[in-house]
Design an enzyme around this catalytic site. Structure first.
Site, PDB file in Angstrom:
ATOM      1  N   PHE A   3       0.503  -1.385   0.296  1.00 40.18           N
ATOM      2  CA  PHE A   3      -0.163  -0.221   0.073  1.00 40.18           C
ATOM      3  C   PHE A   3       1.187   1.355   0.299  1.00 40.18           C
ATOM      4  O   PHE A   3       2.083   1.328   0.829  1.00 40.18           O
ATOM      5  CB  PHE A   3      -1.051  -0.015   1.111  1.00 40.18           C
ATOM      6  CG  PHE A   3      -1.897   1.146   1.207  1.00 40.18           C
ATOM      7  CD1 PHE A   3      -2.746   1.241   0.457  1.00 40.18           C
ATOM      8  CD2 PHE A   3      -1.746   2.300   1.944  1.00 40.18           C
ATOM      9  CE1 PHE A   3      -4.038   2.159   0.204  1.00 40.18           C
ATOM     10  CE2 PHE A   3      -2.865   3.200   1.969  1.00 40.18           C
ATOM     11  CZ  PHE A   3      -3.810   3.696   1.305  1.00 40.18           C
ATOM     12  N   ASP A  48       8.826   2.766   1.839  1.00 38.89           N
ATOM     13  CA  ASP A  48       8.402   3.344   2.093  1.00 38.89           C
ATOM     14  C   ASP A  48       7.498   2.568   3.536  1.00 38.89           C
ATOM     15  O   ASP A  48       7.331   2.058   3.966  1.00 38.89           O
ATOM     16  CB  ASP A  48       6.634   3.212   1.385  1.00 38.89           C
ATOM     17  CG  ASP A  48       5.786   3.467   1.486  1.00 38.89           C
ATOM     18  OD1 ASP A  48       6.028   4.061   2.118  1.00 38.89           O
ATOM     19  OD2 ASP A  48       3.794   3.653   1.155  1.00 38.89           O
ATOM     20  N   LYS A  58       2.510   9.775   8.571  1.00 34.01           N
ATOM     21  CA  LYS A  58       2.022   9.429   9.863  1.00 34.01           C
ATOM     22  C   LYS A  58       3.155  10.052  11.109  1.00 34.01           C
ATOM     23  O   LYS A  58       2.475  10.848  11.240  1.00 34.01           O
ATOM     24  CB  LYS A  58       2.532   7.905   9.753  1.00 34.01           C
ATOM     25  CG  LYS A  58       1.078   7.633   8.805  1.00 34.01           C
ATOM     26  CD  LYS A  58       0.971   5.442   8.726  1.00 34.01           C
ATOM     27  CE  LYS A  58       0.368   5.079   8.078  1.00 34.01           C
ATOM     28  NZ  LYS A  58      -1.307   5.179   8.420  1.00 34.01           N
TER      29      LYS A  58
HETATM   30  N1  PLP Z   1       2.319   5.056   2.401  1.00 35.82           N
HETATM   31  C1  PLP Z   1       2.552   3.490   3.584  1.00 35.82           C
HETATM   32  C2  PLP Z   1       3.210   2.309   3.947  1.00 35.82           C
HETATM   33  C3  PLP Z   1       1.025   3.339   3.737  1.00 35.82           C
HETATM   34  O1  PLP Z   1       0.892   2.401   5.227  1.00 35.82           O
HETATM   35  C4  PLP Z   1       0.254   4.807   3.585  1.00 35.82           C
HETATM   36  C5  PLP Z   1      -0.944   5.036   5.023  1.00 35.82           C
HETATM   37  O2  PLP Z   1      -1.811   4.050   4.833  1.00 35.82           O
HETATM   38  C6  PLP Z   1       0.725   5.528   2.858  1.00 35.82           C
HETATM   39  C7  PLP Z   1       1.912   5.772   2.292  1.00 35.82           C
HETATM   40  C8  PLP Z   1      -0.560   6.481   2.947  1.00 35.82           C
HETATM   41  O3  PLP Z   1      -0.208   7.637   3.576  1.00 35.82           O
HETATM   42  P1  PLP Z   1      -1.225   9.066   3.444  1.00 35.82           P
HETATM   43  O4  PLP Z   1      -2.647   8.125   3.785  1.00 35.82           O
HETATM   44  O5  PLP Z   1      -0.972   9.874   4.445  1.00 35.82           O
HETATM   45  O6  PLP Z   1      -1.384   9.458   1.608  1.00 35.82           O
END
Ligand code: PLP
Length: 401
Positions: free
Chosen positions: A128, A215, A244
């Site tokens: 994700f 990520d 986050k």
């Molecule tokens: N990358 C990862 C690993 C995530 O867990 C998330 C959100 O849960 C995102 C990207 C996307 O972040 P945002 O919701 O702040 O756009």
């Protein structure tokens, strides 16, 4: 409920009106232990006085100027993140998806600079990376992509935690320029790769001239018992994305680069109106300072061990619990059956959790838990899961007879 908000979220029927530390109170005054931290965001808990003071102080001095001008707080935050990560440069965003978008753009530009006309990025099944078009295209979950075709091109999908498949891609693809993975898949169900996986990916990226892009939106900023999850191995990525936990609830994200990924983005290549403004950066500086002063990296590791050990003990003879896995305070409890209904059961028991990949309960509690609160979390969760498994067994037995 009013229908003036687009119905994008399936919300639980609870409204919180205040928080303190690891606890939230709903409008009826009921208290909940927050084992989710707003999905891995509020690592320092709710209503932290130092964060409130920074918000008040910076908010009454200067909230926003523009990236047209120098922003000292942004410089300081970049310096701090560089010091903690060993990376070289930072770009600031407002969210995790935007941080991943920056990473994707860096990989493409890096490819074009090498003379590759259609650069491709290797991404993982079950991953994700966000909800923007490029990040949902990178995401390994069809549900998130469905209806938004045509997707952004230029991604090669591979199994997570499978270095052999990456080696195959290396043999067959001339357009691959980077790999983008989560060090631990969060939304995908707390999937922790083998110990040597990141090392092997690092080596392959060196060999192939690919950018290694991690990520760390969910895993970064103390969550796994290191500042960044890659620090559990002895490697460093070329690109890392954060969000986050960085602002403890104030929106901020970052894309960090080093080595071949440094200086790829040049003036005019990328930008953000809000990204890295004085208020967001001041809050993030306070967050990092508290984590460092209170040695929360080590504490997170210890709390994670305490919670996992207690859960494993409690479920030693429970066949419905298939696996308990975690790093620091990123914990998954996998059951042998679908368990979405547990969300409501936990809510009733005054506990906030999430369910990932249908069968896995995800815990992302705050790092400021006391030992007693960590024990309370386990007690409440064990009760909820045990009751659920017993009721479900009775139901399915009932169906059979
Ligand atoms: N990358 C990862 C690993 C995530 O867990 C998330 C959100 O849960 C995102 C990207 C996307 O972040 P945002 O919701 O702040 O756009």
């Amino acid at each position: 409920m009013s229908d003036s908000i687009m119905p994008t979220y399936g919300r639980l029927s609870v409204t919180f009106e205040k928080g303190l530390g690891a606890w939230l109170w709903d409008t009826s005054g009921k208290r909940y232990l927050d084992a989710l931290s707003g999905i891995g965001v509020c690592g320092l808990g709710h209503a932290h006085p130092a964060i409130a003071a920074t918000l008040a102080q910076q908010g009454s001095t200067l909230i926003h100027t523009s990236n047209l001008y120098h922003i000292p707080q942004q410089q300081q935050l970049a310096d701090e993140l560089i010091r903690l990560s060993g990376m070289e440069q930072a770009f600031f965003t407002n969210s995790g998806a935007e941080a991943c978008e920056a990473a994707i753009k860096i990989a493409r530009l890096y490819g074009h600079n090498k003379g590759i006309a259609m650069p491709a990025i290797i991404v993982a099944e079950g991953s994700f990376h966000g909800r923007t078009l490029a990040t949902l295209s990178a995401t390994g979950n069809r549900k998130i992509q469905a209806g938004f075709e045509p997707l952004v091109q230029g991604f090669i999908r591979a199994k997570f935690n499978n270095i052999d498949e990456l080696r195959e891609i290396a043999k067959n693809s001339h357009d691959a320029v980077a790999i983008l993975i989560e060090p631990i898949q969060g939304e995908g169900g707390i999937n922790i790769p083998d110990d040597n996986y990141l090392n092997a990916v690092r080596e392959l990226c060196h060999e192939q001239g690919w950018l290694m892009m991690l990520d760390e939106v969910q895993t970064g900023i103390c969550r796994t018992g290191e500042w960044f999850a890659w620090q559990h191995s002895d490697i460093k990525p070329d690109v890392a994305t954060l969000a986050k936990g960085l602002g403890n609830g104030f929106p901020i994200g970052a894309c960090l680069v080093q080595g071949p990924a440094a200086n790829v983005l040049q003036p005019g290549n990328h930008g953000s109106t809000f990204g890295g403004n004085p208020l967001a950066c001041s809050v993030a500086l306070t967050v990092l300072k508290i984590m460092e002063d209170e040695q929360l990296v080590a504490r997170t590791e210890q709390l994670g061990e305490q919670i996992c050990t207690n859960l494993k003990q409690a479920f030693a003879d429970e066949t419905g619990v298939v696996d308990i896995r975690g790093k620091g305070l990123m914990i998954g409890i996998e059951l042998d059956r679908s368990c979405d209904v547990l969300l409501k059961d936990a809510l009733e028991a005054g506990l906030l959790i999430s369910i990932q990949a249908d069968k896995t309960i995800r815990l992302l509690p705050p790092f400021i838990l006391s030992d007693e609160e960590a024990d309370e979390l386990v007690t409440r969760l064990v009760k909820v899961i045990t009751t659920f498994l017993a009721t479900e067994t009775v139901c399915s037995l009932g169906k059979v007879s």
